[in-house]
Design an enzyme around this catalytic site. Structure first.
Site, PDB file in Angstrom:
ATOM      1  N   ARG A  32       9.555 -45.017  13.231  1.00  0.00           N
ATOM      2  CA  ARG A  32      10.250 -45.861  12.471  1.00  0.00           C
ATOM      3  C   ARG A  32      11.796 -45.815  12.716  1.00  0.00           C
ATOM      4  O   ARG A  32      12.561 -46.696  12.730  1.00  0.00           O
ATOM      5  CB  ARG A  32      10.117 -45.995  11.010  1.00  0.00           C
ATOM      6  CG  ARG A  32      10.781 -46.852  10.136  1.00  0.00           C
ATOM      7  CD  ARG A  32      10.717 -46.758   8.833  1.00  0.00           C
ATOM      8  NE  ARG A  32      11.698 -47.652   7.804  1.00  0.00           N
ATOM      9  CZ  ARG A  32      11.442 -47.908   6.535  1.00  0.00           C
ATOM     10  NH1 ARG A  32      10.493 -47.188   6.026  1.00  0.00           N
ATOM     11  NH2 ARG A  32      12.462 -48.914   5.910  1.00  0.00           N
TER      12      ARG A  32
ATOM     13  N   ASN B 197       1.500 -51.490   6.824  1.00  0.00           N
ATOM     14  CA  ASN B 197       2.328 -52.569   7.457  1.00  0.00           C
ATOM     15  C   ASN B 197       2.284 -52.648   9.065  1.00  0.00           C
ATOM     16  O   ASN B 197       2.245 -51.580   9.487  1.00  0.00           O
ATOM     17  CB  ASN B 197       3.719 -52.324   6.944  1.00  0.00           C
ATOM     18  CG  ASN B 197       4.083 -52.859   5.702  1.00  0.00           C
ATOM     19  OD1 ASN B 197       3.670 -54.059   5.167  1.00  0.00           O
ATOM     20  ND2 ASN B 197       4.949 -52.316   4.673  1.00  0.00           N
TER      21      ASN B 197
ATOM     22  N   CYS C  79       0.431 -56.381  -0.228  1.00  0.00           N
ATOM     23  CA  CYS C  79       1.760 -56.276  -0.379  1.00  0.00           C
ATOM     24  C   CYS C  79       2.241 -55.751  -1.598  1.00  0.00           C
ATOM     25  O   CYS C  79       1.925 -56.588  -2.626  1.00  0.00           O
ATOM     26  CB  CYS C  79       2.554 -57.420   0.431  1.00  0.00           C
ATOM     27  SG  CYS C  79       4.272 -57.129   0.635  1.00  0.00           S
TER      28      CYS C  79
ATOM     29  N   HIS D 221       5.233 -60.908   3.857  1.00  0.00           N
ATOM     30  CA  HIS D 221       6.922 -60.659   3.992  1.00  0.00           C
ATOM     31  C   HIS D 221       7.396 -62.268   4.464  1.00  0.00           C
ATOM     32  O   HIS D 221       8.534 -62.113   4.750  1.00  0.00           O
ATOM     33  CB  HIS D 221       7.204 -59.637   4.803  1.00  0.00           C
ATOM     34  CG  HIS D 221       7.096 -58.110   4.527  1.00  0.00           C
ATOM     35  ND1 HIS D 221       7.298 -57.088   5.115  1.00  0.00           N
ATOM     36  CD2 HIS D 221       6.392 -57.873   3.369  1.00  0.00           C
ATOM     37  CE1 HIS D 221       7.214 -55.884   4.402  1.00  0.00           C
ATOM     38  NE2 HIS D 221       6.237 -56.225   3.405  1.00  0.00           N
TER      39      HIS D 221
ATOM     40  N   TYR E  86      12.262 -60.568   1.723  1.00  0.00           N
ATOM     41  CA  TYR E  86      12.423 -60.459   3.120  1.00  0.00           C
ATOM     42  C   TYR E  86      12.993 -61.894   3.773  1.00  0.00           C
ATOM     43  O   TYR E  86      13.445 -61.696   5.022  1.00  0.00           O
ATOM     44  CB  TYR E  86      11.106 -60.227   3.567  1.00  0.00           C
ATOM     45  CG  TYR E  86      10.879 -58.699   3.685  1.00  0.00           C
ATOM     46  CD1 TYR E  86      11.116 -57.832   4.551  1.00  0.00           C
ATOM     47  CD2 TYR E  86      10.090 -58.195   2.481  1.00  0.00           C
ATOM     48  CE1 TYR E  86      10.838 -56.499   4.245  1.00  0.00           C
ATOM     49  CE2 TYR E  86       9.726 -57.017   2.186  1.00  0.00           C
ATOM     50  CZ  TYR E  86      10.264 -56.111   3.068  1.00  0.00           C
ATOM     51  OH  TYR E  86       9.689 -54.800   3.015  1.00  0.00           O
TER      52      TYR E  86
END
Length: 466
Positions: free
Chosen positions: A97, A151, A173, A203, A257
């Protein structure tokens, strides 16, 4: 499925979220006849698995339950005869990440774990692994339900259904959950007195709300969001307001988002500021994770600590528990999930995965019809859904041209040579987790492509500067 002795498996069991998962099962002990919980991880995650697994055992014991909690690195042993499988893993761990956020930042572009270049690469790393898990499930637990909150959840669920040919899956989610927790109080209502309808993709969804008289109260909530400045955002999203005039025109509430697309300039500026200050969200999460696992090692801790809420992703695990309980007991609960469209959003094909309000019961998710979007939202959802399909195809085939198409179609990546250079560098940075692109990555390395961001490069070199 055994209704007397459930076997539940969590892949990514060493996650810091696992205590919330265990808490969710304990809260539903009267609804779920659990016999075994298996927490599975990989060798690199063994230390965290042991820490969080010991805590899970303490939580179960403190609740006075006789559930067996197993810790293992043997995924196949865990999956054998499972009734439910939940997935909460991160391929490449948090170090991946960091790369997803910092390498785009070094190009002056957004670094974010489910949007832009970072989101694409998280999917490219994850899809081959989830399909391998599905392959094992077909052999070892063909009647199990797969509850995915790895995710990018919607894209992963799309891959499971389309390429894995596995329809006993629900994608989750926490963003819709948070909206339904935070919004009712804004208009002095309780959730039980409101009807929510969500539609979109993970998202990237919108929602509308009605009260128990049938009156739509969507605009009432929007007005109070601006009056109270209470956006109910996930921890990882910078708080900047949507343009009020836009929401008044669409008469729907976008998810948090959408800021990356509706306020792209401001969100990019904030992301680049974090990058320059060596303070990306991934680096912050690494700090939080260290604190959490320090807490988890306390032999007296037998409950979920409040600090877990700072991790982001709150309520993911509890939603997974509710989905399992709803399927098991045929509760017909209203939840917002990623599932096959089946006409819920007529602007998208019926066999595509969407995120919508649905009734969850013994047969899985029955999506609720939302109806057509207006032109602006219809344009967005069709673009974003097709981008997801391109990303999924690239992950499965390992075709470089398809990955390049995903970059070019993404609204957060300006197309051109700059985008191609970013793609090339991220391929090299992620080579350990992208075997499907091995030949192309070798070619790029021979051409001299390397990782230029100091922090991301340090991860590859195991310097340990984080």
């Amino acid at each position: 499925m055994s209704h007397q002795a459930l076997k539940i498996v969590t892949i990514g069991g060493g996650s810091s979220y696992t205590p919330e998962l265990i808490e969710g099962y304990i809260k539903r002990q009267a609804q779920l006849a659990i016999k075994e919980i298996w927490l599975v991880d990989i060798p690199e995650g063994e230390q965290k698995l042991n820490v969080v697994g010991a805590m899970a055992k303490r939580m179960v014991k403190a609740a006075g339950l006789d559930w067996e909690v197993h810790l293992t690195l043997d995924r196949r042993a865990a999956l054998k005869d499972a009734d439910f499988v939940s997935t909460q893993f991160r391929v490449g761990l948090l170090e991946a990440r960091v790369k997803d956020e910092r390498i785009p930042g070094s190009y002056g572009l957004l670094g974010q774990e489910t949007n832009g270049a970072g989101g694409i690469f998280k999917a490219l790393r994850t899809i081959p692994v989830i399909l391998d898990i599905v392959k094992d499930m077909k052999e070892l637990c063909p009647n199990a339900w797969l509850i995915n909150f790895t995710n990018p959840s919607g894209i992963i669920t799309e891959a499971i259904q389309h390429y894995g040919q596995w329809n006993k899956v629900i994608g989750l989610c926490n963003v819709p959950v948070m909206a339904m927790i935070n919004e009712p109080a804004l208009i002095n209502k309780e959730l039980k007195d409101l009807t929510y309808k969500f539609a979109g993709i993970d998202h990237f969804h919108w929602h509308r709300v009605w009260d128990n008289t049938g009156k739509e109260v969507t605009m009432d909530i929007i007005n109070q969001i601006y009056a109270d400045k209470n956006n109910g955002l996930p921890k990882n999203i910078f708080d900047i307001s949507f343009f009020r005039e836009q929401l008044e025109q669409m008469k729907m509430i976008p998810c948090g988002y959408h800021r990356y697309y509706y306020r792209q300039t401001e969100m990019l500026e904030h992301s680049l500021e974090e990058f320059k200050n060596n303070a990306t969200r991934a680096q912050e999460v690494m700090r939080i994770e260290h604190e959490l696992f320090t807490l988890y090692q306390d032999p007296h801790l037998d409950y979920k600590p409040k600090q877990l809420a700072e991790r982001g992703g709150a309520h993911y695990s509890d939603a997974a528990c509710e989905a399992i309980a709803s399927i098991y007991a045929d509760k017909k609960t209203h939840m917002v999930v990623s599932t096959l469209n089946k006409g819920a959003i007529p602007d998208l094909p019926s066999d595509h995965t969407v995120e919508v309000s649905a009734q969850i019961g013994a047969t899985g998710a029955i999506p609720m019809t939302f109806g057509h979007f207006q032109p602006a939202e219809r344009g967005w959802i069709q673009l974003m859904k097709n981008m997801e399909l391109v990303i999924t195809q690239a992950a499965v085939t390992g075709d470089y041209g398809t990955a390049l198409q995903a970059f070019i179609i993404n609204p957060l990546i300006p197309s051109g040579r700059h985008a191609k250079n970013l793609l090339d560098e991220m391929l090299v940075a992620n080579k350990r987790y992208l075997p499907q692109f091995a030949e192309k990555i070798t070619e790029l390395e021979q051409q001299g492509v390397t990782v230029h961001d100091q922090v991301a490069a340090a991860i590859d070199n195991q310097i340990g500067v984080l």
